[in-house]
Design a protein around this motif. Structure first.
Motif, PDB file in Angstrom:
ATOM      1  N   LYS A   2      18.640  11.990 -10.665  1.00 57.95           N
ATOM      2  CA  LYS A   2      18.081  13.222 -11.228  1.00 57.95           C
ATOM      3  C   LYS A   2      18.043  13.142 -12.764  1.00 57.95           C
ATOM      4  CE  LYS A   2      17.153  17.749 -10.675  1.00 57.95           C
ATOM      5  NZ  LYS A   2      15.828  18.173 -10.346  1.00 57.95           N
ATOM      6  N   LYS A   3      19.130  12.621 -13.362  1.00 59.81           N
ATOM      7  CA  LYS A   3      19.165  12.485 -14.826  1.00 59.81           C
ATOM      8  C   LYS A   3      18.045  11.576 -15.308  1.00 59.81           C
ATOM      9  CE  LYS A   3      24.181  12.712 -15.209  1.00 59.81           C
ATOM     10  NZ  LYS A   3      25.323  11.950 -15.739  1.00 59.81           N
ATOM     11  N   MET A  34      25.472   9.009 -18.670  1.00 63.15           N
ATOM     12  CA  MET A  34      25.970   9.917 -19.702  1.00 63.15           C
ATOM     13  C   MET A  34      26.049  11.356 -19.207  1.00 63.15           C
ATOM     14  SD  MET A  34      24.186   8.643 -23.151  1.00 63.15           S
ATOM     15  CE  MET A  34      24.681   7.103 -23.863  1.00 63.15           C
ATOM     16  N   LEU A  35      26.833  12.129 -19.935  1.00 66.25           N
ATOM     17  CA  LEU A  35      26.875  13.562 -19.701  1.00 66.25           C
ATOM     18  C   LEU A  35      25.549  14.137 -20.185  1.00 66.25           C
ATOM     19  CD1 LEU A  35      28.453  16.129 -18.941  1.00 66.25           C
ATOM     20  CD2 LEU A  35      29.303  16.168 -21.277  1.00 66.25           C
ATOM     21  N   MET A  36      24.862  14.877 -19.325  1.00 68.23           N
ATOM     22  CA  MET A  36      23.567  15.451 -19.684  1.00 68.23           C
ATOM     23  C   MET A  36      23.615  16.965 -19.547  1.00 68.23           C
ATOM     24  SD  MET A  36      19.781  14.940 -17.921  1.00 68.23           S
ATOM     25  CE  MET A  36      19.357  13.342 -18.618  1.00 68.23           C
ATOM     26  N   CYS A  51      21.650  14.100 -23.963  1.00 69.57           N
ATOM     27  CA  CYS A  51      22.664  13.202 -23.408  1.00 69.57           C
ATOM     28  C   CYS A  51      23.720  12.954 -24.478  1.00 69.57           C
ATOM     29  CB  CYS A  51      22.050  11.871 -22.988  1.00 69.57           C
ATOM     30  SG  CYS A  51      21.128  11.983 -21.459  1.00 69.57           S
ATOM     31  N   LEU A  52      24.984  13.000 -24.046  1.00 72.59           N
ATOM     32  CA  LEU A  52      26.107  12.883 -24.972  1.00 72.59           C
ATOM     33  C   LEU A  52      26.934  11.637 -24.710  1.00 72.59           C
ATOM     34  CD1 LEU A  52      27.330  16.568 -24.763  1.00 72.59           C
ATOM     35  CD2 LEU A  52      25.912  15.555 -26.558  1.00 72.59           C
ATOM     36  N   GLU A  53      27.479  11.122 -25.798  1.00 75.31           N
ATOM     37  CA  GLU A  53      28.351   9.955 -25.749  1.00 75.31           C
ATOM     38  C   GLU A  53      29.595  10.285 -26.572  1.00 75.31           C
ATOM     39  OE1 GLU A  53      27.312   5.283 -26.016  1.00 75.31           O
ATOM     40  OE2 GLU A  53      26.409   6.532 -27.554  1.00 75.31           O
ATOM     41  N   LYS A  82      23.697  24.938 -28.815  1.00 73.98           N
ATOM     42  CA  LYS A  82      24.734  25.959 -28.617  1.00 73.98           C
ATOM     43  C   LYS A  82      25.621  25.589 -27.423  1.00 73.98           C
ATOM     44  CE  LYS A  82      24.800  30.666 -27.244  1.00 73.98           C
ATOM     45  NZ  LYS A  82      23.993  31.778 -26.837  1.00 73.98           N
ATOM     46  N   ASN A  83      25.004  25.131 -26.338  1.00 73.74           N
ATOM     47  CA  ASN A  83      25.752  24.757 -25.139  1.00 73.74           C
ATOM     48  C   ASN A  83      26.654  23.548 -25.364  1.00 73.74           C
ATOM     49  OD1 ASN A  83      24.609  26.863 -23.691  1.00 73.74           O
ATOM     50  ND2 ASN A  83      22.987  25.595 -22.833  1.00 73.74           N
ATOM     51  N   ILE A  84      26.139  22.534 -26.060  1.00 69.03           N
ATOM     52  CA  ILE A  84      27.000  21.361 -26.277  1.00 69.03           C
ATOM     53  C   ILE A  84      28.087  21.665 -27.305  1.00 69.03           C
ATOM     54  CG2 ILE A  84      25.245  19.707 -25.556  1.00 69.03           C
ATOM     55  CD1 ILE A  84      25.218  18.844 -28.620  1.00 69.03           C
TER      56      ILE A  84
END
Length: 146
Positions: A2-3, A34-36, A51-53, A82-84
């Motif tokens: 899905k990502k 990754m965290l998405m 996407c975060l690292e 804002k969410n991250i």
């Protein structure tokens, strides 16, 4: 999977920013692990994502961020940031980092990118030419988690 589908559908909508096929495919492939964070429209289709690292316990990096061309300037990117930021706060991070093309490069799209990041609280930290080469100077920007 899905990502990967989210990343693929949005990045290929933005050739002005993601016009090098090999680099775009790398973003897509790395997004799988990754965290998405994704923004969904009324039909539950993604119209933006980040996407975060994590490099260490203090800093979270935005590896890639994109919003569909037709959805730009509607607050989606601001909401994703804002969410991250909230996620980073909950996890104890102090900084959020992003790498983009430095303003010494004439690209208009990346000028908009830098302006967006400044508008949502990022500051210029450093420009380096060792990452992407002399012709594509990399600007590192950071935001204090608040």
């Amino acid at each position: 999977l899905k990502k990967e589908l989210i990343a693929r559908s949005i990045l290929y909508d933005l050739p002005e920013w993601f016009g090098i096929p090999e680099a775009t495919e790398e973003y897509i492939n790395r997004s799988r692990e990754m965290l998405m964070f994704a923004s969904l429209d009324g039909n539950n289709d993604a119209n933006g994502f980040i996407c975060l690292e994590s490099h260490n316990e203090d800093t979270l990096e935005i590896y890639v961020m994109a919003v569909l061309k037709k959805e730009r300037n509607k607050g989606i990117g601001k909401e994703l940031i804002k969410n991250i930021n909230e996620y980073a706060k909950q996890k104890g991070y102090k900084l959020i980092e992003v790498k983009t093309l430095d303003d010494s490069h004439p690209d208009k799209g990346y000028k908009e990118t830098r302006q967006f990041y400044q508008k949502v609280g990022f500051y210029k930290l450093e420009t380096i030419t060792t990452l992407w080469g002399e012709t594509s100077p990399c600007l590192i920007m950071v935001k204090i988690v608040d």
